[in-house]
Design a protein around this motif. Structure first.
Motif, PDB file in Angstrom:
ATOM      1  N   ASP A  86      48.291  38.481  45.597  1.00  0.00           N
ATOM      2  CA  ASP A  86      47.040  37.951  46.155  1.00  0.00           C
ATOM      3  C   ASP A  86      47.148  37.768  47.668  1.00  0.00           C
ATOM      4  OD1 ASP A  86      45.859  37.918  43.687  1.00  0.00           O
ATOM      5  OD2 ASP A  86      46.157  35.775  43.327  1.00  0.00           O
ATOM      6  N   GLY A 120      43.103  45.944  42.603  1.00  0.00           N
ATOM      7  CA  GLY A 120      43.028  45.760  44.050  1.00  0.00           C
ATOM      8  C   GLY A 120      43.762  46.805  44.859  1.00  0.00           C
ATOM      9  N   LEU A 153      37.956  43.067  41.855  1.00  0.00           N
ATOM     10  CA  LEU A 153      37.193  42.123  42.664  1.00  0.00           C
ATOM     11  C   LEU A 153      35.700  42.263  42.346  1.00  0.00           C
ATOM     12  CD1 LEU A 153      38.863  42.559  46.179  1.00  0.00           C
ATOM     13  CD2 LEU A 153      39.246  40.716  44.523  1.00  0.00           C
TER      14      LEU A 153
END
Length: 237
Positions: A86, A120, A153
């Protein structure tokens, strides 16, 4: 003689077509980057750590050791692989926002080392492919993979739809952007791009509806000028 010439020409064309097919097949070589994920092996100009997947360069022992050292340091600093991933991707998106594609690519490559299965990674590489290398085909491939991978996302379809608009594929863009505004209804850019897609697909009234929704949301980047332009083009009241 005429028929013989035609047959010779047909044979030549067949050979050319075969060669072109083989060339295309060779250029479309794929690589498994993580179990179950195959991507087109594509390299671009620039440093390897600023290309998606490190430019697919085979790493030597020293480079592999450096990768392991980085992953170990990030895990120790963050505490878990999820937190490390992250933090790394957040740095990548901050670099994208600042227009620093080189740094962003480095961060997404680091994220790839940490968790190559995560959505991601491919989302980031898609944006880099379009933003820096202007390769819409590779960006499209990355977006499609990102949609299938874990933990996408909320902005994924908004970014994908924007890319499709840039690639002059408004019908596909509209379909993706209709999903994008459901995923993240507070994204003004998504509503604005949906307005553009609807307008380009011949539905000015629906474009104005999307533009009205965009007005209600928080502005970002060039959203205000884009919104003004689409409302003017659609002749919204």
């Amino acid at each position: 003689m005429r028929h013989k010439g035609l047959h010779s020409l047909a044979g030549l064309l067949a050979v050319i077509c075969t060669l072109l097919f083989l060339a295309g097949a060779a250029s479309a070589e794929t690589v498994e980057v993580t179990p179950g994920v195959q991507v087109t092996k594509k390299t671009f100009s620039g440093p390897t750590n600023e290309q998606p997947f490190f430019g697919f360069v085979a790493k030597d022992a020293a480079q592999k050791a450096a990768d392991e050292k980085f992953v170990k340091a990030m895990l120790e600093a963050a505490g878990t692989r999820e937190k490390a991933f992250d933090e790394t991707t957040k740095r990548g998106w901050r670099a994208v926002t600042k227009g620093n594609a080189g740094e962003a690519a480095q961060r997404f490559n680091q994220a790839f080392l940490l968790a190559p299965e995560q959505s991601g990674v491919y989302h980031g590489f898609a944006v880099i492919a379009q933003m820096r290398f202007r390769d819409n085909d590779f960006a499209d491939e990355m977006f499609r993979i990102a949609r299938k991978q874990p933990n996408p996302l909320k902005s994924l379809n908004a970014d994908y739809g924007k890319m499709l608009l840039i690639a002059k594929r408004p019908r596909e863009a509209q379909e993706v952007l209709e999903r994008a505004v459901k995923d993240a209804p507070d994204l003004r850019d998504a509503w604005t791009n949906l307005a553009w897609a609807r307008l380009q697909n011949g539905d000015a009234a629906a474009a104005c509806v999307a533009a009205d929704e965009a007005v209600k949301q928080r502005p970002s980047g060039n959203a205000n000028s884009d919104l003004t332009a689409v409302r003017s083009s659609a002749q919204c009241k």
